[in-house]
Design a protein around this motif. Structure first.
Motif, PDB file in Angstrom:
ATOM      1  N   THR A 143      -9.734-163.557  84.438  1.00  0.00           N
ATOM      2  CA  THR A 143      -9.839-163.148  83.039  1.00  0.00           C
ATOM      3  C   THR A 143     -10.977-163.876  82.342  1.00  0.00           C
ATOM      4  O   THR A 143     -11.718-163.289  81.547  1.00  0.00           O
ATOM      5  CB  THR A 143      -8.515-163.416  82.307  1.00  0.00           C
ATOM      6  OG1 THR A 143      -7.444-162.737  82.982  1.00  0.00           O
ATOM      7  CG2 THR A 143      -8.579-162.932  80.864  1.00  0.00           C
ATOM      8  N   PHE A 144     -11.118-165.150  82.661  1.00  0.00           N
ATOM      9  CA  PHE A 144     -12.222-165.932  82.085  1.00  0.00           C
ATOM     10  C   PHE A 144     -13.569-165.356  82.528  1.00  0.00           C
ATOM     11  O   PHE A 144     -14.488-165.225  81.711  1.00  0.00           O
ATOM     12  CB  PHE A 144     -12.088-167.389  82.521  1.00  0.00           C
ATOM     13  CG  PHE A 144     -13.242-168.257  82.120  1.00  0.00           C
ATOM     14  CD1 PHE A 144     -13.306-168.797  80.846  1.00  0.00           C
ATOM     15  CD2 PHE A 144     -14.278-168.534  83.003  1.00  0.00           C
ATOM     16  CE1 PHE A 144     -14.380-169.593  80.461  1.00  0.00           C
ATOM     17  CE2 PHE A 144     -15.352-169.321  82.636  1.00  0.00           C
ATOM     18  CZ  PHE A 144     -15.398-169.854  81.353  1.00  0.00           C
ATOM     19  N   LEU A 145     -13.687-165.012  83.807  1.00  0.00           N
ATOM     20  CA  LEU A 145     -14.929-164.425  84.297  1.00  0.00           C
ATOM     21  C   LEU A 145     -15.257-163.124  83.577  1.00  0.00           C
ATOM     22  O   LEU A 145     -16.408-162.878  83.183  1.00  0.00           O
ATOM     23  CB  LEU A 145     -14.820-164.170  85.801  1.00  0.00           C
ATOM     24  CG  LEU A 145     -15.422-165.193  86.756  1.00  0.00           C
ATOM     25  CD1 LEU A 145     -15.330-164.695  88.187  1.00  0.00           C
ATOM     26  CD2 LEU A 145     -16.869-165.483  86.414  1.00  0.00           C
ATOM     27  N   ALA A 146     -14.231-162.273  83.411  1.00  0.00           N
ATOM     28  CA  ALA A 146     -14.457-161.011  82.715  1.00  0.00           C
ATOM     29  C   ALA A 146     -14.868-161.252  81.264  1.00  0.00           C
ATOM     30  O   ALA A 146     -15.731-160.536  80.727  1.00  0.00           O
ATOM     31  CB  ALA A 146     -13.198-160.152  82.773  1.00  0.00           C
ATOM     32  N   ALA A 147     -14.280-162.264  80.628  1.00  0.00           N
ATOM     33  CA  ALA A 147     -14.581-162.556  79.225  1.00  0.00           C
ATOM     34  C   ALA A 147     -16.030-163.004  79.047  1.00  0.00           C
ATOM     35  O   ALA A 147     -16.749-162.493  78.177  1.00  0.00           O
ATOM     36  CB  ALA A 147     -13.627-163.610  78.692  1.00  0.00           C
ATOM     37  N   ILE A 148     -16.480-163.964  79.871  1.00  0.00           N
ATOM     38  CA  ILE A 148     -17.851-164.447  79.695  1.00  0.00           C
ATOM     39  C   ILE A 148     -18.856-163.370  80.107  1.00  0.00           C
ATOM     40  O   ILE A 148     -19.966-163.312  79.566  1.00  0.00           O
ATOM     41  CB  ILE A 148     -18.104-165.750  80.493  1.00  0.00           C
ATOM     42  CG1 ILE A 148     -17.976-165.523  82.008  1.00  0.00           C
ATOM     43  CG2 ILE A 148     -17.166-166.845  80.031  1.00  0.00           C
ATOM     44  CD1 ILE A 148     -18.385-166.721  82.828  1.00  0.00           C
ATOM     45  N   THR A 149     -18.467-162.493  81.044  1.00  0.00           N
ATOM     46  CA  THR A 149     -19.343-161.388  81.415  1.00  0.00           C
ATOM     47  C   THR A 149     -19.509-160.428  80.239  1.00  0.00           C
ATOM     48  O   THR A 149     -20.622-159.970  79.939  1.00  0.00           O
ATOM     49  CB  THR A 149     -18.786-160.641  82.633  1.00  0.00           C
ATOM     50  OG1 THR A 149     -18.699-161.545  83.740  1.00  0.00           O
ATOM     51  CG2 THR A 149     -19.686-159.473  83.008  1.00  0.00           C
ATOM     52  N   GLY A 150     -18.406-160.130  79.557  1.00  0.00           N
ATOM     53  CA  GLY A 150     -18.475-159.248  78.401  1.00  0.00           C
ATOM     54  C   GLY A 150     -19.313-159.834  77.275  1.00  0.00           C
ATOM     55  O   GLY A 150     -20.139-159.144  76.673  1.00  0.00           O
ATOM     56  N   VAL A 151     -19.114-161.128  77.012  1.00  0.00           N
ATOM     57  CA  VAL A 151     -19.899-161.787  75.968  1.00  0.00           C
ATOM     58  C   VAL A 151     -21.381-161.805  76.338  1.00  0.00           C
ATOM     59  O   VAL A 151     -22.257-161.513  75.516  1.00  0.00           O
ATOM     60  CB  VAL A 151     -19.378-163.215  75.722  1.00  0.00           C
ATOM     61  CG1 VAL A 151     -20.308-163.983  74.786  1.00  0.00           C
ATOM     62  CG2 VAL A 151     -17.973-163.181  75.143  1.00  0.00           C
ATOM     63  N   GLY A 152     -21.675-162.154  77.580  1.00  0.00           N
ATOM     64  CA  GLY A 152     -23.058-162.193  78.030  1.00  0.00           C
ATOM     65  C   GLY A 152     -23.728-160.830  77.963  1.00  0.00           C
ATOM     66  O   GLY A 152     -24.896-160.711  77.557  1.00  0.00           O
ATOM     67  N   LEU A 153     -22.992-159.772  78.340  1.00  0.00           N
ATOM     68  CA  LEU A 153     -23.556-158.431  78.293  1.00  0.00           C
ATOM     69  C   LEU A 153     -23.856-158.018  76.853  1.00  0.00           C
ATOM     70  O   LEU A 153     -24.900-157.401  76.565  1.00  0.00           O
ATOM     71  CB  LEU A 153     -22.587-157.443  78.946  1.00  0.00           C
ATOM     72  CG  LEU A 153     -23.086-156.001  79.108  1.00  0.00           C
ATOM     73  CD1 LEU A 153     -24.325-155.966  79.986  1.00  0.00           C
ATOM     74  CD2 LEU A 153     -21.979-155.123  79.707  1.00  0.00           C
TER      75      LEU A 153
END
Length: 625
Positions: free
Chosen positions: A536-546
């Motif tokens: 979930t953390f990986l998905a969150a930072i990926t979304g923010v970065g995108l």
């Protein structure tokens, strides 16, 4: 008390259903879960007590160092071939000692004592090995020995050499894999009669035949995590076989659906990609033929994960090299000799994919990993659900990366022919350079689980291992960036003779190399995050970065033009990966200076800790000080 290091290495051994004697004392210790098969075990009719070693099967020990050949039978025992574990922390174990007379048949005097198992001694989780077992079985039993970390110590030299031995064959595999597509391009471009149309057909079909394989990226990622964690935790072969079987079923179903879609409506899909009319017929035929190899491609990625999770990286390399060799031979026959053009290249690649698939599945079967597959069954919870947990986060991560690379292509194409041609060269060099980081993702998932088990009382070793992987990532990143710079500055002329294009490539060397470094380092940390199950953390930072990436491009597009915009686009790409590094760094190691959040691998206190072990969920006291 002397703990039997292995029944295979003692002079007389501990035979099936027997325990050796030393003088008049015999000792039996049973650890972990209560089972009917061992409920009547004991010496002198006294049931053995339970030790606190979780998840262990019956273990027999004896005092003293001599092991006479004679012994006494133990009723109710059944043999178990299980891994043994190295006890690194001092733990208390309850044992039952029976004192008998000197062989006169008198009843034994029962005396329950408590002792401490010192650091470093083995408790053999296999209760017995039949005396008829041959040397090969004994060797296999020893190789399956695993150890439980004390959570503190880490042999940096050993782990570093292990990571390098693991990663280098994987890197070679990642480099050889694109040769399938490159070989097709080379033969079609040089040998086809209408090379321009044929090459255009390969180009427009690539998103459908190659990029779609990334739709199943969650399967190898999830399978690597599942098997690595299961092996570290001593999970049964039956359980791992069930989960592996489920992942292969998911791969097969997805590939069949994709193949059916590509075969049934290739013209529609190619139309969405704005395929020129003169290319449509050749591209549609190429896509249909390549669709026949989709099941092979998907199953190969899953089998690849089965082997890599067990730290076997040479077998996948051999299978990929075999497929690449077959592809070269068939490309020469079909394209160069028979002049079949793009369709001949498609048949060559499809056959090569199936050859590689059968080869790697044969390795999986020969190693015995398919022995415990529940053939003919289909259950969601036991077989499919474990790998499907990874579908959302990993697929979103792949989608984000594809979106970034697609945005770069679109922006470069909008800036003119020179910038577009330069990005074709720079993008390919970047794509090859960042392959250096891919093996480190698998390395994190393969090497971290043994330090993250619930039974491991401390997280200091996990912290050290994560730092070691990050340092390897930094070294690999600098090497990849240096190679990228050399190719762009000194070798750009091998890709084109246009001076303007060469100059544009050389202009973006600095931000592109920085992006390569950040990409490789971030990948060394992604594997640690997945191993810690922080999806979930990986998905969150990926979304923010995108989101930040899109915002930056939108703002730059409003104030910059031409080559200057292309230059700063590469800095935005580097920033995306730097953001990921910072976020994972804080998650793993905490805020700098130990202020606030301490990180996942922070040990809260020293002393005795409690862990939950075994199927019964009993709480176990472990001395960690």
């Amino acid at each position: 008390i002397v703990v039997n290091p292995s029944p295979l290495t003692t002079p007389a051994g501990v035979l099936r259903g027997r325990v050796a004697r030393t003088g008049t004392c015999r000792v039996a210790a049973v650890a972990g879960r209560q089972r009917n098969a061992i409920s009547r075990c004991g010496v002198g009719g006294v049931p053995p007590s339970r030790s606190i070693i979780p998840n262990a099967r019956p273990t027999y020990v004896a005092p003293g160092g001599e092991w006479p050949a004679d012994g006494v039978s133990i009723q109710g025992t059944t043999p178990h071939r299980r891994r043994r574990r190295d006890v690194h922390t001092e733990v208390s174990a309850r044992v039952v000692a029976a004192v008998a007379s000197d062989g006169d048949g008198a009843s034994a005097k029962d005396d329950a004592t408590e002792t401490t198992v010192p650091k470093g001694l083995f408790l053999d989780r296999a209760a017995a090995i039949d005396e008829s077992d041959d040397t090969q079985a004994a060797s296999k039993h020893r190789k399956e020995t695993t150890t439980i970390s004390d959570g503190v110590s880490l042999d940096r030299k050993y782990e570093l050499s292990s990571v390098l031995r693991f990663a280098i064959p994987l890197l070679a595999t990642n480099i050889v894999t694109p040769l399938l597509t490159m070989t097709d391009t080379a033969f079609v471009g040089r040998c086809a009669s209408d090379a321009v149309v044929q090459l255009a057909a390969l180009g427009v079909s690539t998103p459908l035949t190659d990029y779609t394989v990334t739709l199943a990226a969650f399967i190898p990622a999830g399978l690597t995590n599942i098997i690595s964690n299961g092996l570290a935790a001593g999970e049964s072969d039956e359980s791992l076989g069930t989960k592996t079987y489920g992942a292969l079923i998911v791969s097969l179903v997805l590939s069949l659906v994709l193949a059916a879609t590509l075969i049934s409506c290739p013209e529609t899909l190619l139309g969405w990609l704005k395929t020129p009319t003169e290319v449509m017929g050749v591209a549609a035929e190429f896509t249909k033929i390549r669709a026949l190899g989709m099941p092979a491609a998907y199953l190969t990625t899953a089998a690849y994960a089965i082997l890599v999770s067990r730290k076997d990286t040479t077998s996948p390399l051999a299978c990929v090299c075999l497929a690449a060799s077959v592809n070269v031979v068939l490309d020469w026959i079909a394209v160069a000799y028979f002049g079949m053009g793009a369709s001949g290249a498609a048949w060559a690649t499809t056959v090569a994919l199936w050859v590689g698939c059968f080869a790697i599945l044969n390795v999986v079967n020969d190693r015995g990993y398919a022995k415990h597959f529940p053939w003919g069954t289909l259950k969601w919870k036991e077989q499919l659900a474990p790998v499907m947990v990874f579908f959302g986060p990993i697929t979103f991560l792949v989608f984000a990366l594809l979106s970034i690379y697609t945005a770069l292509i679109l922006f470069a194409n909008s800036l003119g022919v020179t910038v577009s041609a330069a990005h074709r060269i720079a993008g390919n060099v970047f794509a090859v350079a960042v392959l250096c980081g891919d093996p480190l993702i698998q390395a994190g998932q393969a090497f971290m689980p043994k330090y993250l088990l619930p039974i491991v009382p401390k997280r200091s070793a996990a912290r050290k291992m994560a730092g070691l992987l990050q340092q390897v990532g930094v070294g690999a990143g600098f090497a990849a960036a240096f190679g990228c710079a050399l190719v762009c500055l000194l070798g750009a002329g091998t890709f084109t003779t246009d001076a303007a294009v060469i100059k544009q490539v050389q202009t973006v060397v600095t931000p592109m190399c920085f992006a390569v470094l950040a990409n490789v380092v971030s990948k060394s940390m992604y594997g640690v995050t997945v191993a810690a199950k922080q999806l979930t953390f990986l998905a969150a930072i990926t979304g923010v970065g995108l989101g930040l990436f899109a915002l930056a491009l939108w703002r730059m597009n409003a104030v910059l033009v031409g080559p200057e915009l292309y230059y700063w686009m590469w800095w935005v790409v580097a920033g995306y990966y730097v953001l990921a590094i910072v976020c994972i760094q804080v998650l793993t190691f905490g805020w700098p200076g130990g202020v606030g959040f301490k990180g996942l691998f922070f040990d809260k206190k020293e002393g005795t800790s409690q862990v939950v072990g075994g199927d019964t969920g009993e709480v176990v006291d472990v001395v960690t000080g």
